[in-house]
Write a protein that holds these residues in place. Structure first.
Motif, PDB file in Angstrom:
ATOM      1  N   PHE A  75       0.643  -1.260   0.058  1.00 40.15           N
ATOM      2  CA  PHE A  75      -0.015   0.570  -0.313  1.00 40.15           C
ATOM      3  C   PHE A  75       0.569   1.628  -0.034  1.00 40.15           C
ATOM      4  N   ALA A  76       2.177   1.095   0.069  1.00 39.73           N
ATOM      5  CA  ALA A  76       2.836   2.014   0.471  1.00 39.73           C
ATOM      6  C   ALA A  76       2.824   2.726  -1.205  1.00 39.73           C
ATOM      7  N   GLN A  77       2.665   4.035  -1.211  1.00 43.39           N
ATOM      8  CA  GLN A  77       2.598   5.123  -2.504  1.00 43.39           C
ATOM      9  C   GLN A  77       3.976   6.373  -3.042  1.00 43.39           C
ATOM     10  N   ASP A  78       4.281   6.165  -4.185  1.00 43.69           N
ATOM     11  CA  ASP A  78       5.821   6.305  -3.816  1.00 43.69           C
ATOM     12  C   ASP A  78       5.533   8.646  -3.161  1.00 43.69           C
ATOM     13  N   HIS A  79       7.118   9.001  -2.762  1.00 44.78           N
ATOM     14  CA  HIS A  79       5.968  10.478  -2.947  1.00 44.78           C
ATOM     15  C   HIS A  79       5.677   9.940  -1.162  1.00 44.78           C
ATOM     16  N   SER A  80       5.440   9.166  -0.890  1.00 42.45           N
ATOM     17  CA  SER A  80       3.959   9.659   0.552  1.00 42.45           C
ATOM     18  C   SER A  80       4.989   8.886   1.872  1.00 42.45           C
ATOM     19  N   ARG A  81       4.198   9.959   2.964  1.00 43.86           N
ATOM     20  CA  ARG A  81       4.952   8.768   3.677  1.00 43.86           C
ATOM     21  C   ARG A  81       4.065   8.088   5.094  1.00 43.86           C
ATOM     22  N   LEU A  82       4.517   7.147   5.873  1.00 44.97           N
ATOM     23  CA  LEU A  82       4.586   6.718   6.192  1.00 44.97           C
ATOM     24  C   LEU A  82       4.349   6.583   7.611  1.00 44.97           C
ATOM     25  N   TYR A  83       3.792   5.960   8.553  1.00 44.22           N
ATOM     26  CA  TYR A  83       3.356   6.452   9.911  1.00 44.22           C
ATOM     27  C   TYR A  83       3.872   4.599  10.680  1.00 44.22           C
ATOM     28  N   ASP A  84       4.206   4.771  11.593  1.00 48.50           N
ATOM     29  CA  ASP A  84       4.757   3.947  12.803  1.00 48.50           C
ATOM     30  C   ASP A  84       4.284   4.858  14.377  1.00 48.50           C
ATOM     31  N   LEU A  85       2.889   5.147  14.282  1.00 48.92           N
ATOM     32  CA  LEU A  85       2.495   5.803  15.655  1.00 48.92           C
ATOM     33  C   LEU A  85       3.009   4.997  16.856  1.00 48.92           C
ATOM     34  N   GLY A  86       3.583   5.378  18.160  1.00 46.98           N
ATOM     35  CA  GLY A  86       3.991   4.944  19.564  1.00 46.98           C
ATOM     36  C   GLY A  86       5.110   3.650  19.066  1.00 46.98           C
ATOM     37  N   CYS A  87       5.987   4.029  18.504  1.00 44.90           N
ATOM     38  CA  CYS A  87       6.450   3.262  17.656  1.00 44.90           C
ATOM     39  C   CYS A  87       7.776   2.610  18.073  1.00 44.90           C
ATOM     40  N   SER A  88       7.359   2.762  19.427  1.00 39.26           N
ATOM     41  CA  SER A  88       8.867   2.281  20.717  1.00 39.26           C
ATOM     42  C   SER A  88      10.603   2.424  20.214  1.00 39.26           C
ATOM     43  N   LEU A  89      10.781   0.444  20.069  1.00 38.05           N
ATOM     44  CA  LEU A  89      12.481   0.586  19.486  1.00 38.05           C
ATOM     45  C   LEU A  89      12.173   1.212  17.774  1.00 38.05           C
ATOM     46  N   GLY A  90      10.844   0.582  17.548  1.00 42.47           N
ATOM     47  CA  GLY A  90      11.126   0.466  16.092  1.00 42.47           C
ATOM     48  C   GLY A  90      11.165  -0.216  15.410  1.00 42.47           C
ATOM     49  N   ALA A  91      10.324  -1.555  15.520  1.00 46.17           N
ATOM     50  CA  ALA A  91      10.402  -2.550  14.884  1.00 46.17           C
ATOM     51  C   ALA A  91      10.097  -2.632  13.798  1.00 46.17           C
ATOM     52  N   VAL A  92       8.527  -1.946  13.678  1.00 43.63           N
ATOM     53  CA  VAL A  92       7.804  -1.268  13.010  1.00 43.63           C
ATOM     54  C   VAL A  92       8.416  -0.533  11.578  1.00 43.63           C
TER      55      VAL A  92
END
Length: 269
Positions: A75-92
């Motif tokens: 689902f990621a689109q070119d020139h867009s943002r992906l948000y990991d909200l509540g990312c903790s240590l960044g696994a996602v």
């Protein structure tokens, strides 16, 4: 930017919750009797044991994280943002960084815990991921994070820690910041309306934790610490709230006892 074959193997959670210098300590925070249990907080003590804690506490966590990467790839689109909200240590964030092939996509990893963001920032400095999407750590309350030009937003066991009265507003804001065809991936601990099912699912979760080496004392004391901090909703509540926010399609794709993950899709038209 390095392009991936559509069928290239998804890595594990990469450098997600593991592989952090000094961050692989065993979770023993509740192994001695506490006279008066305080509310659970994501302080430095939790940060130091978080990889062990989350993997031994959430059934299927090590499966869910790389699968979120797989979903983000689609689902990621070119020139867009992906948000990991509540990312903790960044696994996602690391799973998405490894999996996503959209051109000029950027990942924003947001958490309000200074210790989590400090460790994530150090990890990114050691492993910048040349040729991969940029991951930008942000110490911020997810309720205050602007959602803009988003194709993927992830709340991986985060919404359950948000004040229940503010959950609908957060989802509406996420929906408003998603591009057409964008998705929200929502993982949560859930409760069940039927008492018999709630009792069984809770029992099975505790059996899972015992199988991971947690004692009855640890299970009970952590449960007490989380009681006023983590307030799960039921699956129907989640579905209704997502539909009310505007998502046209809501699908559950994972369940491990009383932990689930769903994907909600914003209409493309």
């Amino acid at each position: 930017m390095r392009q991936k074959s559509r069928h290239e193997k998804i890595p594990g959670n990469g450098l997600g919750e593991n592989g952090i210098a000094g961050m692989n300590q065993k979770d023993r925070l509740f192994d001695t009797e506490i006279r008066e249990t305080a509310d659970f907080v994501f302080d430095d003590r939790v940060v130091s044991v978080f990889p062990d804690m989350i993997n031994r506490s959430v059934p299927g966590y090590s499966f869910v994280v790389p699968m979120i990467g797989l979903l983000a790839r689609q689902f990621a689109q070119d020139h867009s943002r992906l948000y990991d909200l509540g990312c903790s240590l960044g696994a996602v964030s690391f799973a998405m960084r490894s999996a996503v092939s959209a051109s000029n996509a950027r990942i924003l990893a947001v958490d309000n815990s200074p210790g989590m963001i400090r460790q994530l920032t150090a990890k990114l400095e050691r492993n910048p991921g040349s040729g991969l999407p940029e991951v930008q750590p942000l110490q911020q309350d997810v309720l205050e994070t602007p959602i803009e030009n988003a194709s993927v937003v992830v709340l991986n066991f985060t919404l359950q820690f948000v004040d229940p009265s503010r959950r609908a507003g957060l989802l509406e804001r996420i929906f408003g910041g998603l591009n057409p065809g964008g998705v929200l991936i929502l993982s949560e601990k859930v409760r069940f309306d039927e008492p018999a099912e709630q009792e069984l699912q809770t029992h099975w979760h505790h059996e899972f934790k015992r199988a991971q080496g947690y004692s009855d004392l640890e299970i009970a004391q952590k449960r007490d610490a989380l009681e006023n901090v983590m307030r799960p909703d039921s699956l129907p509540q989640h579905r209704d709230r997502l539909k009310t926010a505007g998502f046209s399609q809501v699908y559950q794709w994972f369940q491990g006892f009383n932990f689930v993950s769903m994907i909600a899709i914003r209409p493309s038209g």
